[in-house]
Design a protein around this motif. Sequence first.
Motif, PDB file in Angstrom:
ATOM      1  N   THR A  97     -14.802  -3.946   2.074  1.00  0.00           N
ATOM      2  CA  THR A  97     -14.257  -2.966   0.786  1.00  0.00           C
ATOM      3  C   THR A  97     -15.143  -3.411  -0.413  1.00  0.00           C
ATOM      4  O   THR A  97     -15.180  -4.554  -0.848  1.00  0.00           O
ATOM      5  CB  THR A  97     -12.859  -3.036   0.633  1.00  0.00           C
ATOM      6  OG1 THR A  97     -12.145  -2.843   1.506  1.00  0.00           O
ATOM      7  CG2 THR A  97     -12.438  -1.921  -0.832  1.00  0.00           C
ATOM      8  N   GLU A 101     -13.525  -0.007  -4.385  1.00  0.00           N
ATOM      9  CA  GLU A 101     -12.356   0.076  -3.333  1.00  0.00           C
ATOM     10  C   GLU A 101     -12.775   1.081  -2.246  1.00  0.00           C
ATOM     11  O   GLU A 101     -11.898   1.841  -1.702  1.00  0.00           O
ATOM     12  CB  GLU A 101     -11.224   0.484  -3.958  1.00  0.00           C
ATOM     13  CG  GLU A 101     -10.307  -0.450  -4.930  1.00  0.00           C
ATOM     14  CD  GLU A 101     -10.265  -2.039  -4.140  1.00  0.00           C
ATOM     15  OE1 GLU A 101      -9.630  -1.781  -2.816  1.00  0.00           O
ATOM     16  OE2 GLU A 101     -10.319  -3.085  -4.655  1.00  0.00           O
ATOM     17  N   ARG A 102     -14.296   1.324  -2.262  1.00  0.00           N
ATOM     18  CA  ARG A 102     -14.566   2.137  -1.157  1.00  0.00           C
ATOM     19  C   ARG A 102     -14.906   1.350   0.097  1.00  0.00           C
ATOM     20  O   ARG A 102     -15.425   0.040   0.155  1.00  0.00           O
ATOM     21  CB  ARG A 102     -16.044   2.804  -1.507  1.00  0.00           C
ATOM     22  CG  ARG A 102     -15.970   3.942  -2.613  1.00  0.00           C
ATOM     23  CD  ARG A 102     -17.034   4.685  -2.548  1.00  0.00           C
ATOM     24  NE  ARG A 102     -16.996   5.580  -3.974  1.00  0.00           N
ATOM     25  CZ  ARG A 102     -17.776   5.298  -5.030  1.00  0.00           C
ATOM     26  NH1 ARG A 102     -18.321   4.168  -5.091  1.00  0.00           N
ATOM     27  NH2 ARG A 102     -17.455   6.051  -6.108  1.00  0.00           N
ATOM     28  N   GLN A 103     -14.880   2.007   1.165  1.00  0.00           N
ATOM     29  CA  GLN A 103     -15.069   1.360   2.414  1.00  0.00           C
ATOM     30  C   GLN A 103     -16.313   1.605   3.227  1.00  0.00           C
ATOM     31  O   GLN A 103     -16.890   2.545   3.117  1.00  0.00           O
ATOM     32  CB  GLN A 103     -13.786   1.825   3.552  1.00  0.00           C
ATOM     33  CG  GLN A 103     -12.267   1.234   3.014  1.00  0.00           C
ATOM     34  CD  GLN A 103     -11.359   1.196   4.276  1.00  0.00           C
ATOM     35  OE1 GLN A 103     -11.057   2.165   4.719  1.00  0.00           O
ATOM     36  NE2 GLN A 103     -11.124   0.012   4.796  1.00  0.00           N
TER      37      GLN A 103
END
Lengths: 572, 572
Positions: A97, A101-103
């Motif tokens: 992450t 907060e992007r995966q």
Amino acid sequence: MRTSQLFISTKKEAPAEAELLSHKLMLRAGLIKRLGSGLYTWMPLGLRVLRKVEAVVRSEMNTAGAQELLMPAVQPAELWQETGRWDVFGPQMLKITDRHERQFCFGPTHEEVITDIARSELRSYKQLPANFYQVQTKFRDEIRPRFGVMRAREFMMKDAYSFHASFESLQQTYDVMYGAYSKVFTRLGLQFRAVAADTGAIGGSGSHEFHVLADAGEDLLAYCPTTDYAANVELAEAFAPSAPRAAAAAAMTEVDTPKQTACADVAALLGVGVERTVKAIALVTVAGEFVLALLRGDHNLNEVKIAKLEGMADFRFASDDEIRAALLCPPGFIGPVGINADIRVIADLTVAAMSDFICGANKPKLHLSGVNFGRDLPEPHIVADIRNVMNGDVCPDGKGGVLELCRGIEVGHIFQLRTKYSEAMNCVFVTEQNTQQAMEMGCYGIGVSRIVAAAIEQNHDAKGIIWPAAMAPFSVAVVAVGYHKSEAVKAAADQLYAQLLAAGVDVLLDDRNERPGSMFADMELIGIPHRVTIGDKALAEGMVEYVARREGEMKKIALSEALEWIQTQTKA
Amino acid sequence: MRTSQLFISTKKEAPAEAELLSHKLMLRAGLIKRLGSGLYTWMPLGLRVLRKVEAVVRSEMNTAGAQELLMPAVQPAELWQETGRWDVFGPQMLKITDRHERQFCFGPTHEEVITDIARSELRSYKQLPANFYQVQTKFRDEIRPRFGVMRAREFMMKDAYSFHASFESLQQTYDVMYGAYSKVFTRLGLQFRAVAADTGAIGGSGSHEFHVLADAGEDLLAYCPTTDYAANVELAEAFAPSAPRAAAAAAMTEVDTPKQTACADVAALLGVGVERTVKAIALVTVAGEFVLALLRGDHNLNEVKIAKLEGMADFRFASDDEIRAALLCPPGFIGPVGINADIRVIADLTVAAMSDFICGANKPKLHLSGVNFGRDLPEPHIVADIRNVMNGDVCPDGKGGVLELCRGIEVGHIFQLRTKYSEAMNCVFVTEQNTQQAMEMGCYGIGVSRIVAAAIEQNHDAKGIIWPAAMAPFSVAVVAVGYHKSEAVKAAADQLYAQLLAAGVDVLLDDRNERPGSMFADMELIGIPHRVTIGDKALAEGMVEYVARREGEMKKIALSEALEWIQTQTKA
């Protein structure tokens, strides 16, 4: 290069955690150094080997018409969600992450990324076929990383991906890549075998694995010495016995087997061959169904084959408690006779052709002999090939040969993916008829770092590694005994070293101030194929000593002829 | 290589998100392709350039005596906790949790890992100095990645680390690496400048940056054309004016400045030079203290310099509300006169020597003229060099030169780390006197992928990229106009192509069936340094056309002399 300029760190003992011989030798020779679980630094000497493997792989990929590119290691989750693999790939995928907060993941493979490139860059049949490859660091979060770089978490892989307007075009490129892979392993000097393989989680149709043959290999391979048949045992078909089932001749009888639970022990007790026995293996399906698989006593269950039967995908072995609950009998004495009629029985082809056989009685400490289908128990619900082939089995290619088995380390895998990824990701092209069509795809992997370990498993002796010529960190070691004490040794060693360098020979001059035995041991452990020793005694007669690492016999040659001699040896 | 075998994907327009010229050109030329924010695939043509840069870097590192190894990209948190950088490094570090809930990062740099290797492998002064390098993929989670590969999140870096028994040894290797870096950028054909630099977060003492000179560079560099002085403006020392402060001559007077907030505008209104004005900049320390920095109106605050003053580390600029609360005046009219005595005033050296100056009145729409320290306001609490040097400033080396400024793109950075990491990680060695001592360390980085973008910023025109010879994906383009229509063109092009290949020239044969204008435009956009055009018309007279990408003038040469001509040009 001179050893005085090269970081060499050999060790007498490998750390206790190293189980596999190649792992021990790589640590002892100082080729790699452990940073953490499944994480290794390639030290200067090891990196030289890795780069030589890389160079051969690149050369054959280029010759095969594949074009090198380099995709990011870090990949956005969105692409994996398009193919559904974000959830399916499992915990081997290292998920990340970022600060927003992007995966993302640390790419375990690159089908999604390359398909994303293809769908925006390849629009017309005129641009097809196209074949791209990269040599890159990948990460698979193995639950228990071990065996050093053989099964590391971070590793180096060559992965290629091809795109096609038709299945015929895919097959052509697949054949070209099959040939290129064979050339890679041949050039690397490895004994290998290409085998038909299961396609597993990557999906698609046709597939071959390339294995380096070695006793420590995790895979069992079946091949026919008289034909070109070869397959992973996972896949190799086992035929039903040619003779039909004989009629029942014996009566079913209980026999006392107080301590005998294994088929071989029961057969020994009764004084018959183990091939007269049947073992029952209790399985549980994902739906929770209890299933009994029947195999001849000397046969082994093939988990890949049975998993392909209806409802059997992702089955597991039943626990002892589940066995007791279903059969009212402890493990070791279970069998197919008199069991609840709801329990599905899957018999191997061989078992289905047996009569008067021996099996567990479903009662503690008892087995049954003279058992027959149709008389003592119902015919099995399913009869299928669910066993591993064995040495001496009929070769499935129907050419009359007989199978042999060997062990291999998987170092390459090629797949015909077909349209699995292109359809999921809408990777289409415009055909000559101006219609849209999903591209046919192939993918082709080589475990570059694993090859180094596999080569050692195949090429070593008690003294250490014996590198094949193409992978050796150096081709020749010139060991100068007394380099710092004898002017004559120094002069002769420096001159031969300079001559070899000028002749393009990859030579290491050992100019350390160490005991001769220690220098020899290092060069042997490190596995340099050719060694020339220069010492005062022989030099007084104008001679030097030559030893080939693999043969090990010392031969005196004139210093004046040493250059030519080595050139002949290294070109051989 | 032939264009028919090479993936070429040029575009007329770059995507709107590309701001920087090099980013636009790399996307238009198809060198890179965006996968996600700060993530780029190196397409085949771009990778050729990247590999050429890598090769030059490797060659000079090897010559400098550094040994290549390859450390893992994924690093355990424990090592970073030993140096305290796990918490300090900040959100640029991409943190990762594995399946066992252990913490790792995708390495943004490798000081910790290499120091861990050194402390277990280098035990004695006899093994020192040692210098290791790698060329590797790194990740820094930039908050707003932009400018393509100039500031990508995933990027390729060459990082080297040296270990020493003494500071003198470190300085020797540092000088060797300084020389090797100069050779790298010289061989790559780049205009560059090495400048003294701030050591920043990496820590340690001496440090130099290597900048590719380009107008789009983020860094401002100061250098002296008559001496060898060069420094990042962050670091370049500004002297106090040579004349002492003159006595006050004017009376302090309020002047109406209804719309004038900037010093230049106030000076223009009053008909005086801007160098008569003083600006006040409101800052807040990490402890929450409100501070006023005073600079001459035409000078700029040097944030690195002021941050080194006591209590000023990690300061920030005050908000408008904070300014109003502290000075009871809106921004634009603030000044040092009549403020609360608790407010710390930091005056630049130049300001401290000014008299009869103009500054904000701390009242809306008013400024003051004829202001003097000691009379109208107290002497500043602190007087220090807190400004950027300017064109024409006295060179700080004391040799009487005058500074000039230019812009640069940082592509290399070398540091004398001293014992910062070795002490934190107990990386000690046994000295000749049999005592233990922490190793002296140096580290040396080159932004391999950034160099590609920096080279384009420095070498381009309206048509596209102009590669320096050493970085060009191909040295020569042979453009065959009508390759598929004219037997003569095909024969001549194939022959020249084969001759150039045989002569070891890195040649691209453009054998596409495209319009000549489109082929020329592609070769110009891609930036191939030399172009030979073969077409029917000139060929009828036995001639071909040659154009050097940088000069652009067409020259007819005989086909029979083309090979020799190109060999001469490419060797030049």
